[in-house]
Design a protein around this motif. Structure first.
Motif, PDB file in Angstrom:
ATOM      1  N   ASP A   5     -38.247   2.201 -13.193  1.00 57.26           N
ATOM      2  CA  ASP A   5     -38.820   2.085 -14.533  1.00 57.26           C
ATOM      3  C   ASP A   5     -40.306   2.452 -14.513  1.00 57.26           C
ATOM      4  OD1 ASP A   5     -36.435   1.287 -15.567  1.00 57.26           O
ATOM      5  OD2 ASP A   5     -36.969  -0.810 -15.875  1.00 57.26           O
ATOM      6  N   ALA A   6     -40.793   2.917 -15.676  1.00 55.60           N
ATOM      7  CA  ALA A   6     -42.194   3.337 -15.778  1.00 55.60           C
ATOM      8  C   ALA A   6     -43.103   2.248 -16.336  1.00 55.60           C
ATOM      9  CB  ALA A   6     -42.292   4.590 -16.642  1.00 55.60           C
ATOM     10  N   SER A   7     -42.595   1.060 -16.611  1.00 62.51           N
ATOM     11  CA  SER A   7     -43.420  -0.010 -17.164  1.00 62.51           C
ATOM     12  C   SER A   7     -44.467  -0.461 -16.145  1.00 62.51           C
ATOM     13  CB  SER A   7     -42.547  -1.200 -17.571  1.00 62.51           C
ATOM     14  OG  SER A   7     -41.838  -1.709 -16.448  1.00 62.51           O
ATOM     15  N   ASP A   8     -45.586  -1.027 -16.639  1.00 62.25           N
ATOM     16  CA  ASP A   8     -46.647  -1.434 -15.711  1.00 62.25           C
ATOM     17  C   ASP A   8     -47.157  -2.850 -15.949  1.00 62.25           C
ATOM     18  OD1 ASP A   8     -48.072  -1.155 -18.042  1.00 62.25           O
ATOM     19  OD2 ASP A   8     -49.657   0.089 -17.187  1.00 62.25           O
ATOM     20  N   PHE A   9     -46.444  -3.662 -16.737  1.00 61.63           N
ATOM     21  CA  PHE A   9     -46.902  -5.037 -16.939  1.00 61.63           C
ATOM     22  C   PHE A   9     -46.720  -5.854 -15.669  1.00 61.63           C
ATOM     23  CE2 PHE A   9     -42.421  -5.023 -18.216  1.00 61.63           C
ATOM     24  CZ  PHE A   9     -41.916  -6.096 -17.504  1.00 61.63           C
ATOM     25  N   VAL A  10     -47.476  -6.942 -15.584  1.00 65.20           N
ATOM     26  CA  VAL A  10     -47.430  -7.854 -14.447  1.00 65.20           C
ATOM     27  C   VAL A  10     -46.998  -9.228 -14.955  1.00 65.20           C
ATOM     28  CG1 VAL A  10     -48.864  -9.028 -12.715  1.00 65.20           C
ATOM     29  CG2 VAL A  10     -49.213  -6.595 -13.187  1.00 65.20           C
ATOM     30  N   LEU A  11     -46.243  -9.951 -14.153  1.00 64.37           N
ATOM     31  CA  LEU A  11     -45.807 -11.295 -14.515  1.00 64.37           C
ATOM     32  C   LEU A  11     -46.394 -12.311 -13.540  1.00 64.37           C
ATOM     33  CD1 LEU A  11     -42.013 -10.636 -15.239  1.00 64.37           C
ATOM     34  CD2 LEU A  11     -43.779 -11.116 -16.939  1.00 64.37           C
ATOM     35  N   TYR A  12     -47.055 -13.334 -14.083  1.00 65.33           N
ATOM     36  CA  TYR A  12     -47.495 -14.471 -13.267  1.00 65.33           C
ATOM     37  C   TYR A  12     -46.426 -15.543 -13.413  1.00 65.33           C
ATOM     38  CZ  TYR A  12     -49.957 -18.625 -11.745  1.00 65.33           C
ATOM     39  OH  TYR A  12     -50.300 -19.784 -11.092  1.00 65.33           O
ATOM     40  N   LEU A  13     -45.749 -15.853 -12.315  1.00 63.29           N
ATOM     41  CA  LEU A  13     -44.585 -16.740 -12.352  1.00 63.29           C
ATOM     42  C   LEU A  13     -45.009 -18.205 -12.381  1.00 63.29           C
ATOM     43  CD1 LEU A  13     -41.488 -16.625 -12.310  1.00 63.29           C
ATOM     44  CD2 LEU A  13     -41.591 -16.759  -9.821  1.00 63.29           C
ATOM     45  N   PRO A  68     -26.573  -0.269  -0.316  1.00 64.18           N
ATOM     46  CA  PRO A  68     -26.508  -1.177  -1.470  1.00 64.18           C
ATOM     47  C   PRO A  68     -27.778  -2.009  -1.608  1.00 64.18           C
ATOM     48  CG  PRO A  68     -25.281  -2.074   0.371  1.00 64.18           C
ATOM     49  CD  PRO A  68     -25.718  -0.710   0.795  1.00 64.18           C
ATOM     50  N   LYS A  69     -27.965  -2.588  -2.784  1.00 63.14           N
ATOM     51  CA  LYS A  69     -29.145  -3.401  -3.054  1.00 63.14           C
ATOM     52  C   LYS A  69     -29.194  -4.612  -2.131  1.00 63.14           C
ATOM     53  CE  LYS A  69     -30.753  -1.179  -6.751  1.00 63.14           C
ATOM     54  NZ  LYS A  69     -32.088  -0.546  -6.815  1.00 63.14           N
ATOM     55  N   SER A  70     -30.384  -4.897  -1.599  1.00 62.39           N
ATOM     56  CA  SER A  70     -30.556  -6.081  -0.772  1.00 62.39           C
ATOM     57  C   SER A  70     -31.927  -6.678  -1.046  1.00 62.39           C
ATOM     58  CB  SER A  70     -30.414  -5.739   0.719  1.00 62.39           C
ATOM     59  OG  SER A  70     -31.379  -4.791   1.116  1.00 62.39           O
ATOM     60  N   ILE A  71     -32.048  -7.979  -0.809  1.00 61.75           N
ATOM     61  CA  ILE A  71     -33.305  -8.692  -1.073  1.00 61.75           C
ATOM     62  C   ILE A  71     -34.379  -8.287  -0.063  1.00 61.75           C
ATOM     63  CG2 ILE A  71     -34.434 -10.947  -1.074  1.00 61.75           C
ATOM     64  CD1 ILE A  71     -31.942 -12.175  -2.136  1.00 61.75           C
ATOM     65  N   VAL A  72     -35.563  -7.945  -0.564  1.00 61.57           N
ATOM     66  CA  VAL A  72     -36.696  -7.668   0.323  1.00 61.57           C
ATOM     67  C   VAL A  72     -37.713  -8.803   0.292  1.00 61.57           C
ATOM     68  CG1 VAL A  72     -36.470  -5.166   0.349  1.00 61.57           C
ATOM     69  CG2 VAL A  72     -37.757  -6.242  -1.490  1.00 61.57           C
ATOM     70  N   TYR A  73     -37.745  -9.571  -0.771  1.00 61.57           N
ATOM     71  CA  TYR A  73     -38.573 -10.772  -0.791  1.00 61.57           C
ATOM     72  C   TYR A  73     -38.189 -11.626  -1.995  1.00 61.57           C
ATOM     73  CZ  TYR A  73     -41.567  -8.581  -4.368  1.00 61.57           C
ATOM     74  OH  TYR A  73     -42.045  -7.978  -5.502  1.00 61.57           O
ATOM     75  N   ILE A  74     -38.646 -12.862  -1.976  1.00 61.42           N
ATOM     76  CA  ILE A  74     -38.410 -13.801  -3.068  1.00 61.42           C
ATOM     77  C   ILE A  74     -39.764 -14.275  -3.581  1.00 61.42           C
ATOM     78  CG2 ILE A  74     -37.496 -16.068  -3.715  1.00 61.42           C
ATOM     79  CD1 ILE A  74     -35.340 -15.650  -1.568  1.00 61.42           C
ATOM     80  N   CYS A  75     -39.944 -14.237  -4.889  1.00 64.21           N
ATOM     81  CA  CYS A  75     -41.182 -14.716  -5.502  1.00 64.21           C
ATOM     82  C   CYS A  75     -40.935 -16.115  -6.057  1.00 64.21           C
ATOM     83  CB  CYS A  75     -41.617 -13.772  -6.619  1.00 64.21           C
ATOM     84  SG  CYS A  75     -43.199 -14.195  -7.381  1.00 64.21           S
ATOM     85  N   LYS A  76     -41.824 -17.052  -5.742  1.00 64.85           N
ATOM     86  CA  LYS A  76     -41.701 -18.411  -6.249  1.00 64.85           C
ATOM     87  C   LYS A  76     -42.887 -18.722  -7.150  1.00 64.85           C
ATOM     88  CE  LYS A  76     -43.752 -20.546  -2.104  1.00 64.85           C
ATOM     89  NZ  LYS A  76     -43.489 -21.500  -0.996  1.00 64.85           N
ATOM     90  N   PRO A  77     -42.884 -19.858  -7.828  1.00 62.38           N
ATOM     91  CA  PRO A  77     -43.984 -20.184  -8.756  1.00 62.38           C
ATOM     92  C   PRO A  77     -45.354 -20.004  -8.124  1.00 62.38           C
ATOM     93  CG  PRO A  77     -42.210 -21.747  -9.035  1.00 62.38           C
ATOM     94  CD  PRO A  77     -41.822 -20.896  -7.844  1.00 62.38           C
ATOM     95  N   ILE A 125     -47.152 -13.342  -8.176  1.00 60.15           N
ATOM     96  CA  ILE A 125     -47.344 -12.247  -9.115  1.00 60.15           C
ATOM     97  C   ILE A 125     -46.226 -11.235  -8.918  1.00 60.15           C
ATOM     98  CG2 ILE A 125     -48.802 -10.281  -9.720  1.00 60.15           C
ATOM     99  CD1 ILE A 125     -50.024 -12.740 -10.729  1.00 60.15           C
ATOM    100  N   ILE A 126     -45.636 -10.786 -10.015  1.00 55.54           N
ATOM    101  CA  ILE A 126     -44.533  -9.830  -9.972  1.00 55.54           C
ATOM    102  C   ILE A 126     -44.959  -8.526 -10.636  1.00 55.54           C
ATOM    103  CG2 ILE A 126     -42.181  -9.364 -10.791  1.00 55.54           C
ATOM    104  CD1 ILE A 126     -41.796 -12.429 -10.859  1.00 55.54           C
ATOM    105  N   GLY A 127     -44.694  -7.406  -9.982  1.00 52.32           N
ATOM    106  CA  GLY A 127     -44.923  -6.105 -10.591  1.00 52.32           C
ATOM    107  C   GLY A 127     -46.305  -5.544 -10.407  1.00 52.32           C
ATOM    108  N   GLU A 128     -47.093  -6.109  -9.495  1.00 55.02           N
ATOM    109  CA  GLU A 128     -48.480  -5.679  -9.358  1.00 55.02           C
ATOM    110  C   GLU A 128     -48.618  -4.308  -8.713  1.00 55.02           C
ATOM    111  OE1 GLU A 128     -47.568  -7.815  -5.554  1.00 55.02           O
ATOM    112  OE2 GLU A 128     -46.962  -7.868  -7.641  1.00 55.02           O
ATOM    113  N   ILE A 129     -47.628  -3.879  -7.924  1.00 52.20           N
ATOM    114  CA  ILE A 129     -47.735  -2.579  -7.260  1.00 52.20           C
ATOM    115  C   ILE A 129     -47.721  -1.448  -8.284  1.00 52.20           C
ATOM    116  CG2 ILE A 129     -46.613  -0.978  -5.677  1.00 52.20           C
ATOM    117  CD1 ILE A 129     -45.637  -3.356  -4.078  1.00 52.20           C
ATOM    118  N   ALA A 130     -46.787  -1.503  -9.230  1.00 50.21           N
ATOM    119  CA  ALA A 130     -46.708  -0.457 -10.258  1.00 50.21           C
ATOM    120  C   ALA A 130     -47.974  -0.416 -11.090  1.00 50.21           C
ATOM    121  CB  ALA A 130     -45.482  -0.695 -11.147  1.00 50.21           C
ATOM    122  N   ALA A 131     -48.536  -1.593 -11.388  1.00 54.21           N
ATOM    123  CA  ALA A 131     -49.751  -1.646 -12.205  1.00 54.21           C
ATOM    124  C   ALA A 131     -50.952  -1.070 -11.465  1.00 54.21           C
ATOM    125  CB  ALA A 131     -50.034  -3.093 -12.610  1.00 54.21           C
ATOM    126  N   ILE A 132     -51.024  -1.300 -10.159  1.00 55.38           N
ATOM    127  CA  ILE A 132     -52.161  -0.830  -9.374  1.00 55.38           C
ATOM    128  C   ILE A 132     -52.046   0.654  -9.051  1.00 55.38           C
ATOM    129  CG2 ILE A 132     -53.270  -1.001  -7.101  1.00 55.38           C
ATOM    130  CD1 ILE A 132     -52.720  -4.007  -7.184  1.00 55.38           C
TER     131      ILE A 132
END
Length: 225
Positions: free
Chosen positions: A39-47, A59-68, A71-78
């Motif tokens: 996706d081309a979106s660039d917003f960031v989420l603070y969990l 197939p899809k596999s987990i590379v990491y888990i974000c907990k409270p 920050i989610i999505g910061e790579i695309a934004a940067i």
């Protein structure tokens, strides 16, 4: 040493007070795909609440888990590039949505945050190397360590029969542990036979956490065959 497979909070309260007034609160039920790889979106989420798993590959596999606190999505934004992974809510999620340009400006003007983000991204790179570095250990040992990473992320909920973890498939657990789905399934079968845990569709319950902790410290744990 902190577990690099989980994203830990790295913004101070003062920094949050500066950043979050420009954000707005969002909520997602379990199973929601927050962003999709490519996706081309660039917003960031603070969990604020809940857990989110990042999946990539085929197939899809987990590379990491974000907990409270993560920050989610910061790579695309940067970097200004498409999303590098699917981000899926493992349980009910509450977060602050921050416009990408606002996040980038915040990082650029705050040296401590810049350094924290660099450490944060480095930890993710290390996390991808964990299964490879542990390849000499037994499958049971790897699965036990993978289960403890889930426990340490705070995903489990106390139940009358143990610690219940939802939103995790056998493929997910295999990828966290550095094993194939088939190898993970075989180990889980032995753990079920020993009464250590039970599994369901997209969930599992750990009945004997102490046994899991013991297995995580052994290279070749003696399970009943």
């Amino acid at each position: 040493m902190p577990d690099p497979t989980q994203s830990n909070g790295f913004l101070t309260q003062e920094e949050l007070d500066l950043l979050l007034p420009g954000a707005h609160r969002v909520r997602y039920p379990a199973g929601t795909e927050l962003v999709r790889e490519g996706d081309a979106s660039d917003f960031v989420l603070y969990l604020r609440r809940g857990h989110v798993k990042a999946l990539t590959g085929d197939p899809k596999s987990i590379v990491y888990i974000c907990k409270p606190g993560g920050i989610i999505g910061e790579i695309a934004a940067i970097r200004g590039v498409p999303r590098t992974a699917d981000m899926v809510a493992m349980n009910e999620v509450e977060a602050d949505l921050i416009p990408g340009d606002m996040w980038w400006e915040f990082v650029l003007t705050n040296r401590r945050v810049t350094e924290a983000v660099m450490r944060h991204l480095a930890a993710r790179i290390i996390a991808k190397e964990i299964p490879r570095n542990e390849s000499v250990t037994s499958s049971e040992n790897k699965i036990a360590k993978g289960l403890l990473r889930l426990v340490d992320a705070g995903i489990g909920e106390e139940a009358s029969d143990g610690l219940h973890i939802s939103g995790v498939t056998q493929r997910d657990l295999g990828s966290i542990s550095g094993l194939s789905r088939e190898s993970a399934s075989a180990v889980l079968g032995r753990l079920r036979a020993d009464g250590v845990l039970t599994t369901g569709r997209g969930n599992l319950t750990i009945h004997d956490l102490k046994a899991i902790e013991t297995l995580s410290k052994r290279d070749r744990p003696p399970l009943r065959r």
